[in-house]
Design an enzyme around this catalytic site. Structure first.
Site, PDB file in Angstrom:
ATOM      1  N   ARG A  46       0.834  -1.210   0.000  1.00  0.00           N
ATOM      2  CA  ARG A  46       0.000   0.000   0.000  1.00  0.00           C
ATOM      3  C   ARG A  46       0.868   1.259   0.000  1.00  0.00           C
ATOM      4  O   ARG A  46       0.586   2.217  -0.712  1.00  0.00           O
ATOM      5  CB  ARG A  46      -0.924   0.014   1.221  1.00  0.00           C
ATOM      6  CG  ARG A  46      -2.045  -0.976   1.121  1.00  0.00           C
ATOM      7  CD  ARG A  46      -3.110  -0.731   2.196  1.00  0.00           C
ATOM      8  NE  ARG A  46      -3.940  -1.908   2.285  1.00  0.00           N
ATOM      9  CZ  ARG A  46      -3.895  -2.811   3.258  1.00  0.00           C
ATOM     10  NH1 ARG A  46      -3.088  -2.628   4.289  1.00  0.00           N
ATOM     11  NH2 ARG A  46      -4.672  -3.856   3.239  1.00  0.00           N
ATOM     12  N   PHE A  74     -10.502  -5.504  -6.461  1.00  0.00           N
ATOM     13  CA  PHE A  74     -10.562  -6.297  -5.217  1.00  0.00           C
ATOM     14  C   PHE A  74     -10.174  -5.379  -4.041  1.00  0.00           C
ATOM     15  O   PHE A  74      -9.250  -5.661  -3.290  1.00  0.00           O
ATOM     16  CB  PHE A  74      -9.630  -7.520  -5.258  1.00  0.00           C
ATOM     17  CG  PHE A  74      -9.815  -8.412  -6.454  1.00  0.00           C
ATOM     18  CD1 PHE A  74     -10.863  -9.327  -6.497  1.00  0.00           C
ATOM     19  CD2 PHE A  74      -8.945  -8.351  -7.540  1.00  0.00           C
ATOM     20  CE1 PHE A  74     -11.031 -10.170  -7.605  1.00  0.00           C
ATOM     21  CE2 PHE A  74      -9.101  -9.181  -8.643  1.00  0.00           C
ATOM     22  CZ  PHE A  74     -10.145 -10.097  -8.673  1.00  0.00           C
ATOM     23  N   ASP A 102     -15.174  -3.956  -5.817  1.00  0.00           N
ATOM     24  CA  ASP A 102     -15.196  -5.197  -5.029  1.00  0.00           C
ATOM     25  C   ASP A 102     -16.571  -5.841  -5.194  1.00  0.00           C
ATOM     26  O   ASP A 102     -17.565  -5.151  -5.424  1.00  0.00           O
ATOM     27  CB  ASP A 102     -14.911  -4.922  -3.548  1.00  0.00           C
ATOM     28  CG  ASP A 102     -14.448  -6.170  -2.814  1.00  0.00           C
ATOM     29  OD1 ASP A 102     -13.217  -6.331  -2.611  1.00  0.00           O
ATOM     30  OD2 ASP A 102     -15.313  -7.010  -2.456  1.00  0.00           O
ATOM     31  N   ALA A 126     -15.099  -8.522 -10.585  1.00  0.00           N
ATOM     32  CA  ALA A 126     -13.928  -7.914 -11.232  1.00  0.00           C
ATOM     33  C   ALA A 126     -13.727  -8.448 -12.654  1.00  0.00           C
ATOM     34  O   ALA A 126     -13.399  -7.678 -13.560  1.00  0.00           O
ATOM     35  CB  ALA A 126     -12.691  -8.203 -10.390  1.00  0.00           C
ATOM     36  N   ASP A 186      -5.487  -7.143  -6.262  1.00  0.00           N
ATOM     37  CA  ASP A 186      -5.215  -7.837  -4.998  1.00  0.00           C
ATOM     38  C   ASP A 186      -6.300  -8.876  -4.749  1.00  0.00           C
ATOM     39  O   ASP A 186      -7.112  -8.752  -3.826  1.00  0.00           O
ATOM     40  CB  ASP A 186      -5.151  -6.807  -3.861  1.00  0.00           C
ATOM     41  CG  ASP A 186      -4.723  -7.435  -2.544  1.00  0.00           C
ATOM     42  OD1 ASP A 186      -4.164  -8.547  -2.560  1.00  0.00           O
ATOM     43  OD2 ASP A 186      -4.966  -6.810  -1.489  1.00  0.00           O
ATOM     44  N   CYS A 240      -2.015 -14.106  -2.871  1.00  0.00           N
ATOM     45  CA  CYS A 240      -1.850 -14.583  -1.499  1.00  0.00           C
ATOM     46  C   CYS A 240      -2.096 -16.088  -1.429  1.00  0.00           C
ATOM     47  O   CYS A 240      -2.418 -16.620  -0.368  1.00  0.00           O
ATOM     48  CB  CYS A 240      -2.766 -13.822  -0.536  1.00  0.00           C
ATOM     49  SG  CYS A 240      -4.494 -13.963  -0.958  1.00  0.00           S
TER      50      CYS A 240
HETATM   51  N1  SAH Z   1      -7.073  -5.012  -1.424  1.00  0.00           N
HETATM   52  C1  SAH Z   1      -7.769  -5.271  -0.185  1.00  0.00           C
HETATM   53  C2  SAH Z   1      -7.821  -6.741   0.187  1.00  0.00           C
HETATM   54  C3  SAH Z   1      -8.453  -7.626  -0.872  1.00  0.00           C
HETATM   55  S1  SAH Z   1      -9.063  -9.136  -0.266  1.00  0.00           S
HETATM   56  C4  SAH Z   1      -7.157  -4.434   0.933  1.00  0.00           C
HETATM   57  O1  SAH Z   1      -6.196  -3.705   0.693  1.00  0.00           O
HETATM   58  O2  SAH Z   1      -7.648  -4.506   2.053  1.00  0.00           O
HETATM   59  C5  SAH Z   1      -9.896  -9.743  -1.660  1.00  0.00           C
HETATM   60  C6  SAH Z   1     -11.210  -9.049  -1.988  1.00  0.00           C
HETATM   61  O3  SAH Z   1     -11.702  -9.579  -3.209  1.00  0.00           O
HETATM   62  C7  SAH Z   1     -12.337  -9.243  -0.984  1.00  0.00           C
HETATM   63  O4  SAH Z   1     -12.759  -7.981  -0.524  1.00  0.00           O
HETATM   64  C8  SAH Z   1     -13.481  -9.912  -1.779  1.00  0.00           C
HETATM   65  O5  SAH Z   1     -14.762  -9.407  -1.443  1.00  0.00           O
HETATM   66  C9  SAH Z   1     -13.127  -9.537  -3.185  1.00  0.00           C
HETATM   67  N2  SAH Z   1     -13.591 -10.431  -4.259  1.00  0.00           N
HETATM   68  C10 SAH Z   1     -13.577 -11.780  -4.300  1.00  0.00           C
HETATM   69  N3  SAH Z   1     -13.989 -12.226  -5.512  1.00  0.00           N
HETATM   70  C11 SAH Z   1     -14.269 -11.123  -6.256  1.00  0.00           C
HETATM   71  C12 SAH Z   1     -14.693 -10.906  -7.597  1.00  0.00           C
HETATM   72  N4  SAH Z   1     -14.928 -11.934  -8.431  1.00  0.00           N
HETATM   73  N5  SAH Z   1     -14.841  -9.638  -8.031  1.00  0.00           N
HETATM   74  C13 SAH Z   1     -14.603  -8.593  -7.207  1.00  0.00           C
HETATM   75  N6  SAH Z   1     -14.186  -8.735  -5.938  1.00  0.00           N
HETATM   76  C14 SAH Z   1     -14.021  -9.982  -5.465  1.00  0.00           C
END
Ligand code: SAH
Length: 385
Positions: free
Chosen positions: A202, A218, A240, A269, A289, A329
């Site tokens: 970040r 995400f 998201d 996404a 992410d 991750c």
């Molecule tokens: N970047 C964030 C953490 C991401 S965790 C931070 O800095 O805090 C992964 C995220 O992906 C979650 O919030 C989840 O809701 C989202 N997610 C999972 N599948 C998804 C999809 N197909 N499209 C969009 N978001 C998705």
């Protein structure tokens, strides 16, 4: 104490886990979750916790003979806090205990000011939740402890998945990371409520965002998007699939006085990025992410396809000279896998990139040399060449 004799291969001698097929003899019938003394052939190697039902039969917690009592937890947690005072001197909100890396195998504790999210990955630690809480109370002011144990790793240990309030009250807490403020929803939030592991990434994204059109994919509760907006990005869009995450992301943007600069979108996404391509939208910096697309070796092939697809979608949306920040991750996705996925995606969109940076989990998630599994977060920064 109970004793366990093991025979380990040379390259595994320092590892904190003993697998069930390495055990040669067990004395006095230790039960699930008991502390045991472990010998490799005749040499004493330390104290560990025992699980006869798991492939990870022993997790070592000390090189000495130590009881797994309150004073042990107090000592380890104090050490973990001291370490973080050194590596993150400005912060009080962080992952406070990261399992084996902090000498507490099978325990993770995230600190949100005076509230704590606890995860226990092993029966021994699960049984000792009360001792852990009372150790915490001896060291720090504790308003609230929640148990965030709804994850798949617990199945392999024969543990039920659950989330509950263990102590105190309170749902939303205010934290800060790199001087950015966030609200964390202790009970409803994903994982422990906040992804502290992306602290370093970040900060790097923030340093690159000035005057850029930024897309945060995400975004969860807005971490990257808010950093970009605070760095005077020209525009920021954050996507998201989770509505509660986006609602909290909006509140977080307001808290940091950048709500007017960020456009939040709820959506899938994969679909949104395809729509943007059709609309010929372009960005200077795209942050990806995603959640883990696979969680075991068995699912790896399929999971890698997901990573290739989402990276390819993002690469198509980059302007000349644009930057892709691509994280994963997934525990079983190694640096070389990510490199390969990114090269293949780049080939498919007929673009070339240079690697301008790499980041990994922050110093509150230290990686053990003797336990490569403790590294799981990998991120490449690519610039269109
Ligand atoms: N970047 C964030 C953490 C991401 S965790 C931070 O800095 O805090 C992964 C995220 O992906 C979650 O919030 C989840 O809701 C989202 N997610 C999972 N599948 C998804 C999809 N197909 N499209 C969009 N978001 C998705």
């Amino acid at each position: 104490m109970n004793k366990v004799w093991v025979v380990r291969k040379k390259q595994r001698r320092q590892h904190s886990w003993v697998f069930s097929n390495e055990i040669k003899q067990v004395e006095y019938n230790p039960e699930l979750g008991d502390a045991v003394l472990v010998y490799d052939r005749d040499k004493f190697i330390g104290s560990g916790i025992y699980n006869p039902r798991s492939l990870i039969a022993v997790r070592l917690y000390s090189a000495q003979e130590k009881e797994l009592d309150k004073s042990f937890f107090v000592e380890q947690i104090k050490k973990a806090i001291d370490y973080r005072k050194t590596v993150l001197p400005e912060e009080i909100d962080y992952r406070m205990v990261y399992g084996e890396s902090d000498g507490l195998p099978g325990v993770a504790i995230d600190r949100f000011h005076s509230s704590f999210a606890l995860q226990t990955f092993s029966s021994a630690m699960d049984k000792r939740q009360d001792i852990i809480i009372s150790a915490l109370q001896e060291i720090l002011a504790v308003d609230c402890v929640v148990e965030k144990n709804d994850f798949r790793l617990r199945d392999a240990e024969g543990l039920a998945r659950r989330e509950s309030l263990l102590f105190g009250t309170g749902r939303q807490v205010l934290i800060s990371e790199n001087k950015v403020k966030y609200l964390v929803d202790l009970m409803q939030g994903q994982k422990t409520g906040f992804y502290y592991d992306q602290r370093v990434t970040r900060a790097r994204v923030r340093a690159l965002s000035k005057d850029k059109d930024v897309l945060d994919v995400f975004c969860y509760t807005g971490g990257f998007a808010i950093n970009a907006a605070l760095a005077q990005a020209r525009s920021v869009i954050a996507i998201d699939a989770s509505e509660p995450a986006i609602m909290l992301a909006r509140q977080n943007a307001e808290l940091n006085s950048v709500a007017h600069k960020i456009q939040f979108e709820i959506g899938d996404a994969f679909k949104v990025l395809r729509d943007y391509h059709r609309q010929q939208r372009k960005f200077d910096l795209i942050n990806l992410d995603p959640p883990p697309f696979f969680k075991s070796q068995k699912e790896k092939k399929q999971g890698l396809r997901g990573y290739k697809d989402i990276n390819l979608q993002a690469m198509r949306l980059l302007k000349d000279g644009g930057i892709l920040v691509s994280s994963t991750c997934s525990h079983y996705l190694f640096w070389q896998d990510l490199f390969d996925v990114l090269s293949q995606a780049a080939q498919s969109v007929d673009k070339t990139f240079k690697i301008i940076d790499r980041t990994t989990q922050g110093p509150d998630h230290p990686v053990l040399l003797s336990m490569p599994e403790s590294e799981y977060l990998r991120c490449y920064f690519l610039e269109v060449h």
